[in-house]
Scaffold this motif. Structure first.
Motif, PDB file in Angstrom:
ATOM      1  N   SER A   1       0.822  -1.214   0.000  1.00 37.97           N
ATOM      2  CA  SER A   1       0.000   0.000   0.000  1.00 37.97           C
ATOM      3  C   SER A   1       0.853   1.259   0.000  1.00 37.97           C
ATOM      4  CB  SER A   1      -0.941   0.005   1.214  1.00 37.97           C
ATOM      5  OG  SER A   1      -1.903  -1.022   1.102  1.00 37.97           O
ATOM      6  N   LEU A   2       2.064   1.151   0.526  1.00 36.81           N
ATOM      7  CA  LEU A   2       2.973   2.288   0.589  1.00 36.81           C
ATOM      8  C   LEU A   2       3.972   2.288  -0.561  1.00 36.81           C
ATOM      9  CD1 LEU A   2       3.706   2.192   4.426  1.00 36.81           C
ATOM     10  CD2 LEU A   2       2.316   3.882   3.221  1.00 36.81           C
ATOM     11  N   CYS A   3       3.703   1.496  -1.599  1.00 38.68           N
ATOM     12  CA  CYS A   3       4.687   1.325  -2.666  1.00 38.68           C
ATOM     13  C   CYS A   3       4.993   2.623  -3.400  1.00 38.68           C
ATOM     14  CB  CYS A   3       4.230   0.254  -3.651  1.00 38.68           C
ATOM     15  SG  CYS A   3       2.735   0.681  -4.587  1.00 38.68           S
ATOM     16  N   VAL A   4       4.073   3.608  -3.365  1.00 34.45           N
ATOM     17  CA  VAL A   4       4.371   4.867  -4.051  1.00 34.45           C
ATOM     18  C   VAL A   4       5.540   5.586  -3.400  1.00 34.45           C
ATOM     19  CG1 VAL A   4       2.103   5.273  -5.049  1.00 34.45           C
ATOM     20  CG2 VAL A   4       2.546   6.000  -2.700  1.00 34.45           C
ATOM     21  N   GLY A   5       5.936   5.132  -2.210  1.00 35.37           N
ATOM     22  CA  GLY A   5       7.162   5.668  -1.624  1.00 35.37           C
ATOM     23  C   GLY A   5       8.351   5.504  -2.544  1.00 35.37           C
ATOM     24  N   GLN A   6       8.358   4.434  -3.339  1.00 33.46           N
ATOM     25  CA  GLN A   6       9.468   4.232  -4.266  1.00 33.46           C
ATOM     26  C   GLN A   6       9.579   5.381  -5.269  1.00 33.46           C
ATOM     27  OE1 GLN A   6      10.686  -0.314  -4.845  1.00 33.46           O
ATOM     28  NE2 GLN A   6       8.880   0.250  -5.999  1.00 33.46           N
ATOM     29  N   GLU A   7       8.442   5.776  -5.850  1.00 32.88           N
ATOM     30  CA  GLU A   7       8.474   6.892  -6.795  1.00 32.88           C
ATOM     31  C   GLU A   7       8.956   8.171  -6.120  1.00 32.88           C
ATOM     32  OE1 GLU A   7       6.647   3.989  -9.197  1.00 32.88           O
ATOM     33  OE2 GLU A   7       6.123   4.529  -7.153  1.00 32.88           O
ATOM     34  N   LEU A   8       8.499   8.407  -4.906  1.00 31.58           N
ATOM     35  CA  LEU A   8       8.927   9.600  -4.183  1.00 31.58           C
ATOM     36  C   LEU A   8      10.429   9.575  -3.947  1.00 31.58           C
ATOM     37  CD1 LEU A   8       8.512  12.169  -2.570  1.00 31.58           C
ATOM     38  CD2 LEU A   8       7.838  10.770  -0.609  1.00 31.58           C
ATOM     39  N   TRP A   9      10.933   8.449  -3.432  1.00 32.63           N
ATOM     40  CA  TRP A   9      12.362   8.387  -3.111  1.00 32.63           C
ATOM     41  C   TRP A   9      13.229   8.358  -4.354  1.00 32.63           C
ATOM     42  CZ3 TRP A   9      10.749   3.605   0.048  1.00 32.63           C
ATOM     43  CH2 TRP A   9      10.016   4.017   1.165  1.00 32.63           C
ATOM     44  N   GLY A  10      12.694   7.842  -5.464  1.00 27.77           N
ATOM     45  CA  GLY A  10      13.466   7.852  -6.697  1.00 27.77           C
ATOM     46  C   GLY A  10      13.563   9.236  -7.314  1.00 27.77           C
ATOM     47  N   ALA A  11      12.538  10.069  -7.095  1.00 29.12           N
ATOM     48  CA  ALA A  11      12.495  11.404  -7.700  1.00 29.12           C
ATOM     49  C   ALA A  11      12.999  12.492  -6.757  1.00 29.12           C
ATOM     50  CB  ALA A  11      11.066  11.725  -8.139  1.00 29.12           C
ATOM     51  N   LEU A  12      12.769  12.352  -5.454  1.00 34.29           N
ATOM     52  CA  LEU A  12      13.121  13.409  -4.507  1.00 34.29           C
ATOM     53  C   LEU A  12      14.603  13.749  -4.507  1.00 34.29           C
ATOM     54  CD1 LEU A  12      11.956  15.316  -2.370  1.00 34.29           C
ATOM     55  CD2 LEU A  12      12.321  13.512  -0.666  1.00 34.29           C
ATOM     56  N   PRO A  13      15.528  12.773  -4.632  1.00 28.82           N
ATOM     57  CA  PRO A  13      16.943  13.170  -4.700  1.00 28.82           C
ATOM     58  C   PRO A  13      17.254  14.117  -5.845  1.00 28.82           C
ATOM     59  CG  PRO A  13      16.771  10.832  -4.179  1.00 28.82           C
ATOM     60  CD  PRO A  13      15.380  11.303  -4.516  1.00 28.82           C
ATOM     61  N   SER A  14      16.510  14.022  -6.963  1.00 31.08           N
ATOM     62  CA  SER A  14      16.727  14.964  -8.067  1.00 31.08           C
ATOM     63  C   SER A  14      16.332  16.371  -7.653  1.00 31.08           C
ATOM     64  CB  SER A  14      15.926  14.529  -9.296  1.00 31.08           C
ATOM     65  OG  SER A  14      16.452  13.323  -9.834  1.00 31.08           O
ATOM     66  N   ALA A  15      15.267  16.510  -6.850  1.00 31.59           N
ATOM     67  CA  ALA A  15      14.885  17.822  -6.335  1.00 31.59           C
ATOM     68  C   ALA A  15      15.933  18.343  -5.364  1.00 31.59           C
ATOM     69  CB  ALA A  15      13.517  17.745  -5.662  1.00 31.59           C
ATOM     70  N   ALA A  16      16.443  17.473  -4.497  1.00 26.99           N
ATOM     71  CA  ALA A  16      17.487  17.884  -3.556  1.00 26.99           C
ATOM     72  C   ALA A  16      18.719  18.370  -4.309  1.00 26.99           C
ATOM     73  CB  ALA A  16      17.838  16.720  -2.631  1.00 26.99           C
ATOM     74  N   ALA A  17      19.127  17.632  -5.342  1.00 32.31           N
ATOM     75  CA  ALA A  17      20.306  18.011  -6.111  1.00 32.31           C
ATOM     76  C   ALA A  17      20.074  19.313  -6.868  1.00 32.31           C
ATOM     77  CB  ALA A  17      20.668  16.889  -7.088  1.00 32.31           C
ATOM     78  N   ALA A  18      18.896  19.460  -7.466  1.00 31.40           N
ATOM     79  CA  ALA A  18      18.608  20.650  -8.274  1.00 31.40           C
ATOM     80  C   ALA A  18      18.577  21.908  -7.405  1.00 31.40           C
ATOM     81  CB  ALA A  18      17.278  20.471  -9.000  1.00 31.40           C
ATOM     82  N   THR A  19      17.917  21.841  -6.266  1.00 30.78           N
ATOM     83  CA  THR A  19      17.857  23.019  -5.400  1.00 30.78           C
ATOM     84  C   THR A  19      19.231  23.337  -4.813  1.00 30.78           C
ATOM     85  OG1 THR A  19      17.064  21.569  -3.622  1.00 30.78           O
ATOM     86  CG2 THR A  19      15.416  22.846  -4.817  1.00 30.78           C
ATOM     87  N   ALA A  20      20.025  22.302  -4.519  1.00 28.47           N
ATOM     88  CA  ALA A  20      21.386  22.545  -4.024  1.00 28.47           C
ATOM     89  C   ALA A  20      22.231  23.230  -5.097  1.00 28.47           C
ATOM     90  CB  ALA A  20      22.026  21.232  -3.592  1.00 28.47           C
ATOM     91  N   ARG A  21      22.104  22.768  -6.337  1.00 28.65           N
ATOM     92  CA  ARG A  21      22.867  23.421  -7.419  1.00 28.65           C
ATOM     93  C   ARG A  21      22.438  24.868  -7.595  1.00 28.65           C
ATOM     94  NH1 ARG A  21      21.468  18.643 -10.295  1.00 28.65           N
ATOM     95  NH2 ARG A  21      20.170  19.844 -11.737  1.00 28.65           N
ATOM     96  N   GLN A  22      21.117  25.104  -7.637  1.00 31.73           N
ATOM     97  CA  GLN A  22      20.626  26.468  -7.859  1.00 31.73           C
ATOM     98  C   GLN A  22      20.984  27.383  -6.687  1.00 31.73           C
ATOM     99  OE1 GLN A  22      19.565  27.638 -10.581  1.00 31.73           O
ATOM    100  NE2 GLN A  22      18.844  29.664  -9.947  1.00 31.73           N
ATOM    101  N   ALA A  23      20.872  26.879  -5.465  1.00 39.50           N
ATOM    102  CA  ALA A  23      21.236  27.695  -4.300  1.00 39.50           C
ATOM    103  C   ALA A  23      22.697  28.100  -4.372  1.00 39.50           C
ATOM    104  CB  ALA A  23      20.960  26.921  -3.009  1.00 39.50           C
ATOM    105  N   THR A  24      23.558  27.155  -4.782  1.00 40.00           N
ATOM    106  CA  THR A  24      24.983  27.467  -4.857  1.00 40.00           C
ATOM    107  C   THR A  24      25.272  28.472  -5.962  1.00 40.00           C
ATOM    108  OG1 THR A  24      25.425  25.203  -4.098  1.00 40.00           O
ATOM    109  CG2 THR A  24      27.261  26.439  -4.977  1.00 40.00           C
ATOM    110  N   VAL A  25      24.615  28.312  -7.119  1.00 39.53           N
ATOM    111  CA  VAL A  25      24.796  29.270  -8.210  1.00 39.53           C
ATOM    112  C   VAL A  25      24.375  30.670  -7.763  1.00 39.53           C
ATOM    113  CG1 VAL A  25      23.910  29.942 -10.483  1.00 39.53           C
ATOM    114  CG2 VAL A  25      24.657  27.592 -10.076  1.00 39.53           C
TER     115      VAL A  25
END
Length: 599
Positions: free
Chosen positions: A271-295
């Motif tokens: 029932s919680l399997c959509v956690g996989q999609e979240l965890w697979g995509a969320l690191p891309s958001a973390a990386a993108a915001t970290a890159r933009q914040a640094t720029v």
């Protein structure tokens, strides 16, 4: 990127690292949809939600239908990453509405004609979707859900009920008028038997307001990530059989529920399997915001002239301390980008293999998330913490402009802080990972590591050795206590910090290996000076991490003082290797100004 520029075609190795295999026309459509509405900093809750409603509709109408988007790992991750950079509030709405709510519908099934209009309304974003799993009154509520869905054989409906105030669901439910639906996780009772936790697609509100049987608390505002949260209770709400996200389960004419998974524990994980999609995509958001914040912080540091007596009129970035901090942040953002690419790869592999079906059963004492996917849950915990550290450093190094909402950094920081407990509590994930590693058979000896910290393989091998040492220490401590204690709580209660450190080291080791792997893949096809700068960033991230973890590494004798002594000097030489390529790195790492610019 300069104002109104659009992303270059994702062709080379670095482009694929940043965007996966997203075609240029997809990124172009995503860019246009995000640029259309601009950025509103502060409005009242009703106006804010109306603004987000409009942005979500524009986004959904510009992109492939959700059932296709959710099956394309790279495109889904790109949507999450770009929306996080453009507006973290919108990204949280996308995650809740698209990834969790619609994702549950797509993966677990609600294709009956009687609920098709609700699914179509969610797909077009004419209705907003929520995801209600957490119950506010008790910790670890995922493992002991008390909201009930009782099957009524008379009309083959489920009756959704909240037994008391402690079982009220907590989640983001938008303010304002409009149709609101939610995927609600509830303990499912049929034939007076508990069959575990299933999701249900339930209507919460329509254009005329809250529906009968649904109670909302007053809006609960979160200033660090301005969205409307509520407590939601159900009192005899009837949910059609077709809105039961049953995933192959059935209730026969006699009222007996048949679940192919066979156990409530397996059903909860599924029932919680959509956690996989979240965890697979969320690191891309973390990386993108970290890159933009640094720029953004780098641009500010170069333009900000200082009047200190050491060098009147010198730009802030001329100071070595500022270079170490911001180039170190850029290095960590690059490392996060490598981890995000690996998380997308793991999600794609899991989706192709049909994983997340609840068949695996690692031990979970605190949260079910590692049992859904241990490595992806580790990436979630590691990347949101690392991204928050990067953004926090950029805010500190930007002075008072770093505090202003219009400059984006507070929103990025609030987004990552919110995801420390959201999407699976990171601390609980790391506790369970540490426990599972202590319970596992000892790993085979690792190859001897290089002694040169300038080698990209040095830091991953150090973390591998450190992980093995911490696992042995935790295993010994657990066995010693188990000989004197007779219940798991007494054994593990004093050891949770050690288990969490082991889990954190495991996650950091995965991410460090991703940097090494990515650098090898970038070697062919990347401009040599840029490739050299990227290698320097990869090494710099590891060296700075070793300095941050020095206490633990020295205590465990994974490293000796003589191993750490040359690292500060190495940091400076690595910064010097990066500096000539800084304009090229900013151009590749930054996002278009018309979606992410700041004064």
């Amino acid at each position: 990127m300069t104002s109104h520029t659009r992303p270059a075609p994702a062709a080379g190795p670095l482009d694929r690292l940043l965007h996966g295999d997203c075609p240029p026309d997809f990124l172009d459509a995503l860019h246009r949809a995000l640029a259309r509405h601009g950025f509103q900093v502060a409005t009242d809750p009703g106006e804010r939600e109306e603004y987000l409603d409009g942005r979500l509709r524009t986004l959904h109408r510009a992109l492939p239908p959700a059932h296709l988007l959710l099956r394309d790992t790279d495109r889904l991750a790109a949507v999450v990453a770009w929306t996080a950079v453009a507006d973290p509030r919108l990204c949280m709405s996308v995650i809740t509405h698209t990834v969790l709510c619609l994702g549950s519908v797509v993966r677990l099934g609600a294709d009956d004609p009687s609920v098709r209009s609700a699914v179509e309304a969610l797909t077009s974003a004419d209705a907003r979707g929520s995801y209600l799993v957490t119950e506010a009154g008790r910790a670890n509520s995922h493992l002991a859900t008390r909201t009930e869905a009782v099957f009524d054989p008379r009309d083959r409906c489920f009756v959704l009920s909240t037994p008391d105030s402690a079982a009220a669901k907590f989640g983001a439910v938008p303010a304002g008028r409009g149709r609101r639906l939610a995927v609600v996780l509830a303990r499912t009772i049929a034939g007076e038997r508990d069959h575990g936790v299933f999701p249900f697609l339930a209507d919460l509100a329509g254009t005329e307001g809250t529906l009968p049987g649904v109670d909302f608390s007053p809006p609960l505002e979160l200033s660090s990530l301005p969205l409307t949260f509520r407590l939601v209770s159900f009192h005899g709400v009837r949910v059609p059989y077709a809105a039961w996200l049953r995933d192959g389960a059935t209730v026969d004419a006699g009222g007996t529920l048949h679940d192919p998974l066979g156990s409530p524990e397996a059903r909860l994980r599924r029932s919680l399997c959509v956690g996989q999609e979240l965890w697979g995509a969320l690191p891309s958001a973390a990386a993108a915001t970290a890159r933009q914040a640094t720029v953004l912080a780098l641009r500010h540091a170069r333009a900000r002239l200082t009047q200190g007596h050491l060098a009147p009129g010198a730009p802030l970035f001329a100071y070595r301390s500022q270079q170490r901090a911001l180039l170190g942040a850029l290095a960590d953002a690059f490392a996060l980008t490598c981890a995000a690419a690996r998380a997308r790869e793991l999600l794609g592999t899991a989706s192709e293999a049909g994983e997340g079906n609840g068949s695996r059963s690692p031990g979970t004492a605190f949260a079910p998330w590692p049992a859904v996917s241990l490595p992806l849950s580790a990436y979630k915990a590691h990347t949101v913490r690392a991204a928050e550290r990067v953004v926090t450093e950029c805010r500190r190094r930007s002075g008072w402009p770093g505090l202003l909402d219009v400059n984006r950094l507070p929103g990025y920081q609030g987004f990552h802080q919110a995801f420390e407990p959201a999407g699976g509590d990171s601390r609980l994930i790391l506790y369970d990972i540490g426990r599972s590693l202590a319970d596992a058979d000892p790993s085979a000896p690792r190859p001897a590591r290089t002694t040169d910290p300038a080698d990209p393989s040095w830091w991953p091998s150090v973390l591998g050795d450190h992980e093995d040492t911490l696992a042995r220490q935790l295993r010994r401590a657990r066995d010693h206590r188990a000989r004197r204690q007779h219940d798991d709580f007494a054994v593990w209660n004093p050891l949770l910090d050690a288990a969490g450190e082991l889990g954190e080291t495991y996650a950091a080791r995965l991410a460090a290996e991703d940097v090494h792997r990515a650098l090898e893949h970038l070697a062919p096809g990347t401009d040599p000076p840029l490739r050299e700068a990227l290698e320097a960033l990869g090494v710099l991230s590891g060296v700075r991490a070793a300095l941050r973890r020095a206490g633990s590494l020295l205590t465990a004798r994974t490293l000796r003082p003589r191993d750490l002594a040359p690292l500060p000097g190495l940091v400076d030489s690595l910064c010097d290797r990066v500096l000539p390529q800084l304009p090229a790195l900013e151009a590749r790492f930054g996002f278009p100004d018309d979606i992410a610019g700041a004064p």
